[in-house]
Write a protein that holds these residues in place. Structure first.
Motif, PDB file in Angstrom:
ATOM      1  N   TYR A 212       0.787  -1.188   0.134  1.00  0.00           N
ATOM      2  CA  TYR A 212       0.049   0.033  -0.364  1.00  0.00           C
ATOM      3  C   TYR A 212       0.764   1.196  -0.106  1.00  0.00           C
ATOM      4  O   TYR A 212       0.351   2.345  -0.131  1.00  0.00           O
ATOM      5  N   ARG A 213       2.273   1.028   0.077  1.00  0.00           N
ATOM      6  CA  ARG A 213       2.953   2.251   0.018  1.00  0.00           C
ATOM      7  C   ARG A 213       3.654   2.276  -1.178  1.00  0.00           C
ATOM      8  O   ARG A 213       4.253   1.573  -1.714  1.00  0.00           O
ATOM      9  N   ARG A 214       4.001   3.619  -1.451  1.00  0.00           N
ATOM     10  CA  ARG A 214       4.796   3.987  -2.823  1.00  0.00           C
ATOM     11  C   ARG A 214       6.192   3.529  -2.278  1.00  0.00           C
ATOM     12  O   ARG A 214       6.575   3.533  -1.144  1.00  0.00           O
ATOM     13  N   TRP A 215       7.192   2.957  -3.437  1.00  0.00           N
ATOM     14  CA  TRP A 215       8.328   2.209  -3.009  1.00  0.00           C
ATOM     15  C   TRP A 215       9.458   3.144  -2.499  1.00  0.00           C
ATOM     16  O   TRP A 215      10.073   2.936  -1.729  1.00  0.00           O
ATOM     17  N   SER A 216       9.243   4.560  -3.053  1.00  0.00           N
ATOM     18  CA  SER A 216      10.025   5.637  -2.639  1.00  0.00           C
ATOM     19  C   SER A 216       9.638   6.158  -1.104  1.00  0.00           C
ATOM     20  O   SER A 216      10.416   6.901  -0.642  1.00  0.00           O
ATOM     21  N   GLU A 217       8.499   5.652  -0.600  1.00  0.00           N
ATOM     22  CA  GLU A 217       7.996   6.345   0.621  1.00  0.00           C
ATOM     23  C   GLU A 217       7.628   5.282   1.621  1.00  0.00           C
ATOM     24  O   GLU A 217       6.541   5.255   2.237  1.00  0.00           O
ATOM     25  N   GLY A 218       8.791   4.533   1.775  1.00  0.00           N
ATOM     26  CA  GLY A 218       8.482   3.398   2.777  1.00  0.00           C
ATOM     27  C   GLY A 218       8.431   1.826   2.423  1.00  0.00           C
ATOM     28  O   GLY A 218       8.689   1.039   3.082  1.00  0.00           O
ATOM     29  N   GLY A 219       8.031   1.813   1.069  1.00  0.00           N
ATOM     30  CA  GLY A 219       7.817   0.374   0.509  1.00  0.00           C
ATOM     31  C   GLY A 219       9.104  -0.427   0.693  1.00  0.00           C
ATOM     32  O   GLY A 219       9.235  -1.583   0.993  1.00  0.00           O
ATOM     33  N   ARG A 220      10.078   0.385   0.085  1.00  0.00           N
ATOM     34  CA  ARG A 220      11.533  -0.475  -0.042  1.00  0.00           C
ATOM     35  C   ARG A 220      12.116  -0.613   1.277  1.00  0.00           C
ATOM     36  O   ARG A 220      12.653  -1.734   1.588  1.00  0.00           O
ATOM     37  N   LYS A 221      12.058   0.400   2.384  1.00  0.00           N
ATOM     38  CA  LYS A 221      12.547   0.404   3.495  1.00  0.00           C
ATOM     39  C   LYS A 221      11.921  -0.958   4.303  1.00  0.00           C
ATOM     40  O   LYS A 221      12.663  -1.482   5.136  1.00  0.00           O
ATOM     41  N   ALA A 222      10.846  -1.140   4.031  1.00  0.00           N
ATOM     42  CA  ALA A 222      10.004  -2.186   4.794  1.00  0.00           C
ATOM     43  C   ALA A 222      10.563  -3.576   4.503  1.00  0.00           C
ATOM     44  O   ALA A 222      10.899  -4.334   5.229  1.00  0.00           O
ATOM     45  N   TRP A 223      10.682  -3.911   3.200  1.00  0.00           N
ATOM     46  CA  TRP A 223      11.545  -5.475   2.685  1.00  0.00           C
ATOM     47  C   TRP A 223      12.831  -5.480   3.197  1.00  0.00           C
ATOM     48  O   TRP A 223      13.104  -6.415   3.691  1.00  0.00           O
ATOM     49  N   GLN A 224      13.519  -4.236   3.166  1.00  0.00           N
ATOM     50  CA  GLN A 224      14.817  -4.384   3.510  1.00  0.00           C
ATOM     51  C   GLN A 224      14.808  -4.611   5.393  1.00  0.00           C
ATOM     52  O   GLN A 224      15.553  -5.181   5.873  1.00  0.00           O
ATOM     53  N   HIS A 225      13.922  -3.899   6.012  1.00  0.00           N
ATOM     54  CA  HIS A 225      14.071  -4.061   7.409  1.00  0.00           C
ATOM     55  C   HIS A 225      13.439  -5.419   7.965  1.00  0.00           C
ATOM     56  O   HIS A 225      13.929  -6.067   8.795  1.00  0.00           O
ATOM     57  N   ALA A 226      12.454  -6.157   7.043  1.00  0.00           N
ATOM     58  CA  ALA A 226      12.138  -7.581   7.351  1.00  0.00           C
ATOM     59  C   ALA A 226      13.304  -8.333   7.356  1.00  0.00           C
ATOM     60  O   ALA A 226      13.337  -9.286   7.981  1.00  0.00           O
ATOM     61  N   GLU A 227      14.361  -7.957   6.423  1.00  0.00           N
ATOM     62  CA  GLU A 227      15.484  -8.912   6.067  1.00  0.00           C
ATOM     63  C   GLU A 227      16.345  -8.732   7.429  1.00  0.00           C
ATOM     64  O   GLU A 227      16.879  -9.738   8.013  1.00  0.00           O
ATOM     65  N   GLN A 228      16.288  -7.450   7.976  1.00  0.00           N
ATOM     66  CA  GLN A 228      17.392  -7.102   9.060  1.00  0.00           C
ATOM     67  C   GLN A 228      16.717  -7.840  10.153  1.00  0.00           C
ATOM     68  O   GLN A 228      17.603  -8.153  11.198  1.00  0.00           O
ATOM     69  N   LEU A 229      15.294  -7.776  10.513  1.00  0.00           N
ATOM     70  CA  LEU A 229      14.773  -8.288  11.532  1.00  0.00           C
ATOM     71  C   LEU A 229      14.919  -9.999  11.569  1.00  0.00           C
ATOM     72  O   LEU A 229      14.665 -10.482  12.592  1.00  0.00           O
ATOM     73  N   GLY A 230      15.479 -10.398  10.507  1.00  0.00           N
ATOM     74  CA  GLY A 230      15.427 -11.901  10.619  1.00  0.00           C
ATOM     75  C   GLY A 230      14.372 -12.819  10.075  1.00  0.00           C
ATOM     76  O   GLY A 230      14.439 -13.807  10.524  1.00  0.00           O
ATOM     77  N   PHE A 231      13.194 -11.995   9.646  1.00  0.00           N
ATOM     78  CA  PHE A 231      12.040 -12.881   9.127  1.00  0.00           C
ATOM     79  C   PHE A 231      12.588 -14.179   8.226  1.00  0.00           C
ATOM     80  O   PHE A 231      13.109 -13.772   7.136  1.00  0.00           O
ATOM     81  N   HIS A 232      11.888 -15.196   8.285  1.00  0.00           N
ATOM     82  CA  HIS A 232      12.120 -16.269   7.363  1.00  0.00           C
ATOM     83  C   HIS A 232      11.816 -15.896   5.823  1.00  0.00           C
ATOM     84  O   HIS A 232      12.543 -15.987   4.864  1.00  0.00           O
ATOM     85  N   THR A 233      10.518 -15.561   5.706  1.00  0.00           N
ATOM     86  CA  THR A 233       9.855 -14.931   4.579  1.00  0.00           C
ATOM     87  C   THR A 233       9.151 -13.766   4.642  1.00  0.00           C
ATOM     88  O   THR A 233       8.632 -13.652   5.689  1.00  0.00           O
ATOM     89  N   ALA A 234       9.091 -12.977   3.578  1.00  0.00           N
ATOM     90  CA  ALA A 234       8.094 -11.588   3.749  1.00  0.00           C
ATOM     91  C   ALA A 234       7.520 -11.782   2.442  1.00  0.00           C
ATOM     92  O   ALA A 234       7.778 -11.880   1.363  1.00  0.00           O
ATOM     93  N   TYR A 235       5.922 -12.127   2.601  1.00  0.00           N
ATOM     94  CA  TYR A 235       4.869 -12.249   1.612  1.00  0.00           C
ATOM     95  C   TYR A 235       4.239 -10.856   1.163  1.00  0.00           C
ATOM     96  O   TYR A 235       4.316  -9.903   2.235  1.00  0.00           O
ATOM     97  N   THR A 236       3.549 -11.040   0.314  1.00  0.00           N
ATOM     98  CA  THR A 236       2.479  -9.827  -0.007  1.00  0.00           C
ATOM     99  C   THR A 236       1.318 -10.638  -0.641  1.00  0.00           C
ATOM    100  O   THR A 236       1.293 -11.509  -0.960  1.00  0.00           O
TER     101      THR A 236
END
Length: 300
Positions: free
Chosen positions: A12-36
């Protein structure tokens, strides 16, 4: 097998307005998979920004290295197996084999009428789903496929060089009824459930647990009928729909208690929604991050 913790990041977020950061943060937090979600729009977000699943996952693949990526779930409501297979082979290549296809029969929401037809009945959805999964399995494992079915056709459809993951990328089949569970047993590398809708709407957390246990037992029967060991099938719970709703995300202890009960039922993966303020998935982001970093270790 230790329990895996994954997340859903709604597009629901533009890639340049938080979208990109969320996926990168999911990796940093150690989640196994990030789905959409693979929807054209969804419930309370219908009149708000909402982006496509495959382009979002492609972008996420380009800015992450280890995080698995997936749909939860794709359905026949607006997809065709031939074009979907081409997109999946491409996405699996771009991500270097980090894609899981969550797939289900679809429902009666906005996606069901966006292409201009009336919503399909439950029987029609089940019929289409069976053909959809069967053809998609072939398209992702064979170099060239020709097929004439009741709902879908393919004429010398080619998917060379195929998936990075062999023999194809994994299917996580969302199912609760007998026909869907048979498909999960036959084609799935994982089974996905959100629980029993009737119980979720008016039951208790304990009744929800019992209903899901019943679903798992029926899946075991379906596996046995095919001569398959159910132990080789991952079991995935997408949270946020059982009567508990958001309570498991209220604290680390609450989540560990919740997840532990499903781990005892044999579930191998718990999926939580990334917090979205002022929505059904609102949650304290600090608590969410603590759960992401510490819950799996406590569950053992």
């Amino acid at each position: 097998m230790s329990l895996r913790l994954s997340t859903v990041i709604l597009p629901y977020r533009r890639w340049s307005e938080g979208g990109r950061k969320a996926w990168q943060h999911a990796e940093q937090l150690g989640f196994h998979t990030a789905y959409t979600y693979d929807h054209l729009s969804w419930r309370s977000f219908r009149d708000d920004p909402w982006f496509g699943a495959v382009p979002t996952l492609t972008a996420a693949a380009a800015v992450t290295d280890q995080l698995r990526l997936g749909t939860l779930v794709t359905s026949p409501n607006f997809r065709h197996p031939v074009t979907l297979a081409k997109e999946l082979v491409s996405l699996d290549d771009i991500s270097d084999g980090r894609v899981t296809l969550g797939i289900g029969a679809g429902g009666t929401g906005f996606d069901a009428t966006a292409l201009g037809h009336e919503p399909w009945t439950p029987r029609e959805r089940a019929d289409r789903f069976g053909e959809f999964v069967t053809l998609l399995d072939r398209l992702l494992t064979e170099d060239s496929v020709s097929y004439e079915g009741d709902f879908y056709s393919a004429h010398e459809a080619r998917n060379i060089p195929g998936c990075v993951q062999r023999p194809r990328l994994p299917f996580a089949v969302a199912a609760t009824g007998p026909r869907g569970l048979r498909l999960a047993a036959q084609y799935g590398q994982a089974w996905v459930t959100t629980g029993d809708k009737k119980v979720n709407d008016s039951g208790t957390p304990e009744q929800a647990l019992q209903a899901i246990q019943g679903q798992a037992e029926k899946l075991a029967d379906a596996c046995a009928a095919l001569g398959r060991d159910m132990a080789g099938l991952d079991k995935v719970l997408l949270t946020g729909f059982t009567p508990d709703r958001g309570r498991p995300l209220e604290s680390l202890d609450a989540f560990v208690d919740f997840a532990g009960r499903y781990q005892e039922l044999g579930f191998t993966e718990i999926v939580v929604h990334w917090p979205i303020p002022d929505s059904d998935f609102a949650a304290d982001e600090k608590v969410f991050e603590q759960i992401a970093m510490d819950a799996v270790a406590q569950l053992g």
